[in-house]
Design a protein around this motif. Structure first.
Motif, PDB file in Angstrom:
ATOM      1  N   VAL A 125       0.437  -0.868  -0.072  1.00 41.75           N
ATOM      2  CA  VAL A 125      -0.228  -0.330   0.288  1.00 41.75           C
ATOM      3  C   VAL A 125       0.207   1.418  -0.716  1.00 41.75           C
ATOM      4  O   VAL A 125       0.411   2.499  -0.683  1.00 41.75           O
ATOM      5  N   VAL A 126       1.891   1.301   0.617  1.00 43.17           N
ATOM      6  CA  VAL A 126       2.968   2.661   0.919  1.00 43.17           C
ATOM      7  C   VAL A 126       4.071   2.811  -0.413  1.00 43.17           C
ATOM      8  O   VAL A 126       4.522   3.498  -0.454  1.00 43.17           O
ATOM      9  N   ALA A 127       4.414   1.202  -0.832  1.00 44.47           N
ATOM     10  CA  ALA A 127       5.361   1.252  -1.341  1.00 44.47           C
ATOM     11  C   ALA A 127       5.409   2.179  -2.873  1.00 44.47           C
ATOM     12  O   ALA A 127       5.854   3.060  -3.220  1.00 44.47           O
ATOM     13  N   PRO A 128       4.312   2.301  -4.003  1.00 42.86           N
ATOM     14  CA  PRO A 128       4.777   2.825  -4.194  1.00 42.86           C
ATOM     15  C   PRO A 128       4.311   4.735  -4.544  1.00 42.86           C
ATOM     16  O   PRO A 128       4.347   5.025  -5.450  1.00 42.86           O
ATOM     17  N   ILE A 129       4.108   5.267  -3.333  1.00 37.61           N
ATOM     18  CA  ILE A 129       4.787   6.403  -2.582  1.00 37.61           C
ATOM     19  C   ILE A 129       5.908   6.760  -2.772  1.00 37.61           C
ATOM     20  O   ILE A 129       6.567   7.371  -3.479  1.00 37.61           O
ATOM     21  N   LEU A 130       6.231   5.647  -2.559  1.00 35.55           N
ATOM     22  CA  LEU A 130       8.678   5.464  -2.422  1.00 35.55           C
ATOM     23  C   LEU A 130       8.632   5.456  -4.272  1.00 35.55           C
ATOM     24  O   LEU A 130      10.252   5.636  -5.091  1.00 35.55           O
ATOM     25  N   VAL A 131       7.526   4.455  -5.540  1.00 39.97           N
ATOM     26  CA  VAL A 131       8.099   5.213  -6.230  1.00 39.97           C
ATOM     27  C   VAL A 131       8.444   6.002  -7.231  1.00 39.97           C
ATOM     28  O   VAL A 131       8.919   6.225  -8.026  1.00 39.97           O
ATOM     29  N   PHE A 132       7.544   6.555  -6.940  1.00 35.93           N
ATOM     30  CA  PHE A 132       7.460   8.277  -7.041  1.00 35.93           C
ATOM     31  C   PHE A 132       8.243   9.072  -6.260  1.00 35.93           C
ATOM     32  O   PHE A 132       9.566   9.424  -7.622  1.00 35.93           O
ATOM     33  N   VAL A 133       8.974   9.088  -4.837  1.00 38.11           N
ATOM     34  CA  VAL A 133       9.879   9.384  -4.668  1.00 38.11           C
ATOM     35  C   VAL A 133      11.298   9.050  -5.421  1.00 38.11           C
ATOM     36  O   VAL A 133      12.240  10.655  -5.815  1.00 38.11           O
ATOM     37  N   GLY A 134      11.720   7.821  -5.683  1.00 46.27           N
ATOM     38  CA  GLY A 134      13.035   7.591  -6.820  1.00 46.27           C
ATOM     39  C   GLY A 134      12.517   7.946  -8.402  1.00 46.27           C
ATOM     40  O   GLY A 134      13.965   8.089  -8.230  1.00 46.27           O
ATOM     41  N   ILE A 135      11.295   8.292  -8.646  1.00 49.16           N
ATOM     42  CA  ILE A 135      11.469   8.487 -10.231  1.00 49.16           C
ATOM     43  C   ILE A 135      11.274   9.856 -10.040  1.00 49.16           C
ATOM     44  O   ILE A 135      12.049  10.635 -10.970  1.00 49.16           O
ATOM     45  N   SER A 136      11.089  10.420  -9.306  1.00 48.26           N
ATOM     46  CA  SER A 136      11.360  12.090  -9.519  1.00 48.26           C
ATOM     47  C   SER A 136      12.733  12.163  -9.074  1.00 48.26           C
ATOM     48  O   SER A 136      13.517  13.555  -9.504  1.00 48.26           O
ATOM     49  N   MET A 137      14.144  11.860  -8.320  1.00 46.42           N
ATOM     50  CA  MET A 137      14.735  11.914  -7.759  1.00 46.42           C
ATOM     51  C   MET A 137      15.375  11.177  -9.510  1.00 46.42           C
ATOM     52  O   MET A 137      16.229  11.968  -9.689  1.00 46.42           O
ATOM     53  N   ILE A 138      15.605  10.770 -10.301  1.00 44.15           N
ATOM     54  CA  ILE A 138      15.672  10.790 -11.552  1.00 44.15           C
ATOM     55  C   ILE A 138      15.466  11.184 -11.864  1.00 44.15           C
ATOM     56  O   ILE A 138      16.192  11.936 -13.047  1.00 44.15           O
ATOM     57  N   ALA A 139      14.206  11.576 -12.496  1.00 44.68           N
ATOM     58  CA  ALA A 139      13.351  12.891 -13.523  1.00 44.68           C
ATOM     59  C   ALA A 139      15.073  14.411 -13.082  1.00 44.68           C
ATOM     60  O   ALA A 139      14.935  14.739 -13.740  1.00 44.68           O
ATOM     61  N   THR A 140      14.886  14.655 -11.826  1.00 48.11           N
ATOM     62  CA  THR A 140      15.878  15.567 -11.304  1.00 48.11           C
ATOM     63  C   THR A 140      17.027  15.698 -11.464  1.00 48.11           C
ATOM     64  O   THR A 140      17.720  16.365 -12.283  1.00 48.11           O
ATOM     65  N   ALA A 141      17.864  14.725 -11.595  1.00 50.85           N
ATOM     66  CA  ALA A 141      19.238  14.185 -12.347  1.00 50.85           C
ATOM     67  C   ALA A 141      19.364  14.657 -13.649  1.00 50.85           C
ATOM     68  O   ALA A 141      20.568  15.627 -14.009  1.00 50.85           O
ATOM     69  N   PHE A 142      18.230  14.276 -14.102  1.00 49.21           N
ATOM     70  CA  PHE A 142      18.286  14.656 -15.948  1.00 49.21           C
ATOM     71  C   PHE A 142      17.962  16.015 -15.633  1.00 49.21           C
ATOM     72  O   PHE A 142      18.531  16.455 -16.405  1.00 49.21           O
ATOM     73  N   GLN A 143      16.616  16.404 -15.305  1.00 48.44           N
ATOM     74  CA  GLN A 143      16.079  18.214 -15.693  1.00 48.44           C
ATOM     75  C   GLN A 143      17.691  19.573 -15.305  1.00 48.44           C
ATOM     76  O   GLN A 143      17.144  20.268 -15.936  1.00 48.44           O
ATOM     77  N   SER A 144      18.034  18.946 -14.376  1.00 46.73           N
ATOM     78  CA  SER A 144      19.217  20.234 -13.515  1.00 46.73           C
ATOM     79  C   SER A 144      20.518  19.895 -14.286  1.00 46.73           C
ATOM     80  O   SER A 144      21.667  20.700 -13.509  1.00 46.73           O
ATOM     81  N   ASN A 145      20.283  19.159 -15.511  1.00 46.38           N
ATOM     82  CA  ASN A 145      21.406  19.145 -16.144  1.00 46.38           C
ATOM     83  C   ASN A 145      21.139  19.585 -17.821  1.00 46.38           C
ATOM     84  O   ASN A 145      20.677  19.287 -17.849  1.00 46.38           O
ATOM     85  N   ASP A 146      22.734  19.934 -18.129  1.00 48.51           N
ATOM     86  CA  ASP A 146      22.468  20.147 -19.925  1.00 48.51           C
ATOM     87  C   ASP A 146      21.996  18.835 -20.864  1.00 48.51           C
ATOM     88  O   ASP A 146      22.650  18.079 -19.414  1.00 48.51           O
ATOM     89  N   THR A 147      21.829  19.303 -22.034  1.00 49.31           N
ATOM     90  CA  THR A 147      21.581  17.924 -22.280  1.00 49.31           C
ATOM     91  C   THR A 147      22.810  17.007 -22.872  1.00 49.31           C
ATOM     92  O   THR A 147      22.948  15.600 -22.754  1.00 49.31           O
ATOM     93  N   ARG A 148      23.970  17.358 -22.401  1.00 49.19           N
ATOM     94  CA  ARG A 148      25.078  16.877 -23.282  1.00 49.19           C
ATOM     95  C   ARG A 148      25.814  16.061 -21.621  1.00 49.19           C
ATOM     96  O   ARG A 148      26.543  15.393 -22.183  1.00 49.19           O
ATOM     97  N   TYR A 149      25.326  16.481 -20.541  1.00 49.81           N
ATOM     98  CA  TYR A 149      25.956  16.262 -19.672  1.00 49.81           C
ATOM     99  C   TYR A 149      24.843  14.404 -19.338  1.00 49.81           C
ATOM    100  O   TYR A 149      25.061  13.980 -18.407  1.00 49.81           O
TER     101      TYR A 149
END
Length: 494
Positions: free
Chosen positions: A354-378
């Motif tokens: 029941v609570v695991a999907p909330i942490l799935v969201f936390v994980g994917i938000s971290m992955i998305a931030t890693a890409f969004q906060s860097n220029d595409t060449r990186y």
């Protein structure tokens, strides 16, 4: 200039979503600690009367401080959208202290109480080391490329958080998929839930009701949940002092485990503070490392044995729109829940799926931030920095049998997983430097990686001189190659 008119709320609706995400992160660790220590033969009086209360004190102190820090930042920058840093026990560090400090201490002493005191002393020393490391924290943050640090964090997020929690989600597929759908609709698509309930709370209510209605959870969970209810006061003790004498007379080898994992913890804090800056809230990394060290030491004074850190879930809380209220609530709830033995009860009543999907969201938000906060060449550097954690995940999950279990796949999995955070950062930093044609800088990072390998901080099971000679030579060869291109580049310019 700051004005006195800013109204930074103590609590808002979005804090509820972030609270459940952070609470579940920490409660999972608390439950793992309890189950593991009881399985090792530690009495409930130590587990529920000393270790968990000590951990709760550390969590409470850190969360309250970071709520104060968020209010200070909000006043300084005249913003009401500041999110407090999440804080708790680092999962990889927790496993190292359980199996690298506590278990060996018990095996060598044959006494659960002495082993606990040794672990408390090791935890206190770890906090002191991290507080000392804070002096150079900002310098390290300035010189390490953001893509390398965030790529390393994204590797943790992909494996230990999003991936692991997706597995847990599908253990009850009907319930898990419905709750995951609620999370996608509410937290990713930003659609309001019925009765304007916070998404996480609505998801937990619906999922838990479904679990009991369709029989995936039964009433026996309730009887198991309340067997450890009682009163466990949060009181300081001298276990850390007594353990210090034991540590330096017969268990000095434990410090070879404490040093590298403390360095890892300090870098984890640095990475997560960097991720938060990329998301819009700039905190002082030196202050955060000092606070994490102090929180760890204070927890040890109350019997805790696990170092604490700025949590990887912080960016997820930022995405949810949280402020400081979730941090205040988390600290208060953990103090109360631990004092009355409610941690195990809550964990038993609410199914993990029941609570695991909330942490799935936390994980994917971290992955998305890693890409969004860097220029595409990186992007290649971010992706490369994520890879060592696949090996680390396999290693951790198979524990001591990893080498035999995975040897048919590749004998490099275990040695790649050892010190994965360091390997991820150095590979990412080298790649960023090469992308920017800063070959001299890439050579320096490769040489530092060789030094870490020589000391056993990565690619080795423990600290030792010349611990991983093949990797030392490999990284030095990389350094020579990069130095050649740097020399060639300088000749072309002249």
């Amino acid at each position: 200039m700051a004005t006195a008119g800013l109204s930074y709320p103590w609590y808002k609706k979005e804090d509820t979503d972030a609270f459940f995400a952070l609470f579940q992160n920490n409660i999972a660790n608390f439950v793992i600690i309890a189950i593991t220590m009881l399985g090792m033969g530690f009495p409930a009086s130590i587990v529920y009367g000393q270790v968990l209360p000590g951990a709760a004190v550390a969590v409470m102190v850190g969360n309250f401080y970071y709520a104060f820090s968020a209010a200070r930042l909000a006043r300084r920058e005249q913003r009401t959208d500041v999110t407090a840093l999440s804080y708790g026990i680092s999962t990889p560090v927790m496993f190292v202290f359980l199996f690298g400090v506590l278990l060996p201490a018990k095996q060598l002493t044959g006494d659960a109480e002495l082993a606990w005191k040794i672990a408390v002393a090791a935890c206190f020393i770890s906090g002191a080391i991290e507080a000392a490391i804070s002096v150079i924290g900002r310098w390290v943050q300035y010189h390490l490329p953001r893509a390398a640090m965030l790529g390393a964090v994204a590797g943790v997020a992909l494996t230990f958080i999003a991936g692991e929690m997706l597995f847990k989600t599908l253990e009850m597929p009907i319930i898990g998929l419905v709750v995951l759908a609620i999370i996608i609709v509410g937290l990713i698509a930003r659609v309001s839930m019925p009765f304007r309930l916070p998404t996480s709370l609505f998801a937990i209510i619906i999922g838990t009701l479904m679990a009991y209605l369709i029989g995936d959870a039964d009433s026996a969970r309730f009887s198991d949940a309340f067997q450890h209810l009682g009163f466990y006061p949060l009181l300081p003790n001298l276990a850390w002092f007594e353990g210090m004498g034991l540590l330096f007379t017969g268990m000095l080898a434990v410090l070879t485990v404490v040093l590298p994992i403390t360095l890892y913890n300090a870098i984890e804090t640095m990475n997560n503070v960097e991720a938060m800056e990329a998301a819009g809230d700039k905190y002082d990394v030196r202050e955060c490392q000092a606070v994490d060290g102090a929180g760890t030491m204070i927890g040890a004074l109350f019997g805790g044995i696990f170092p604490t850190t700025v949590y990887i879930a912080t960016v997820g809380a930022k995405w949810m729109g949280a402020g400081r209220g979730y941090s205040l609530l988390n600290g208060a709830v953990y103090a109360i829940a631990t004092m009355f033995g409610l941690i195990a009860a809550l964990a038993a009543i609410i199914p993990v799926s029941v609570v695991a999907p909330i942490l799935v969201f936390v994980g994917i938000s971290m992955i998305a931030t890693a890409f969004q906060s860097n220029d595409t060449r990186y992007y290649p550097a971010v992706a490369l920095a994520m890879l060592p954690y696949f090996a680390n995940y396999v290693m951790t999950r198979f524990n001591r049998g990893a080498e035999e279990v995975v040897s048919d796949i590749s004998n490099a999995i275990v040695i790649m997983g050892q010190g994965a955070m360091f390997m991820a950062i150095f590979l990412g930093a080298m790649t960023v430097s090469v992308i920017d044609h800063q070959f001299r800088r890439a050579a320096i990072f490769a040489a530092i990686a060789a030094g870490f390998s020589w000391l056993g901080l990565m690619h080795a099971p423990k600290l030792a001189l010349n611990a991983a000679p093949d990797f030392v030579m490999g990284y030095l060869a990389m350094a020579v190659l990069f130095a050649y291109f740097a020399f060639q580049q300088r000749n072309e310019l002249h």
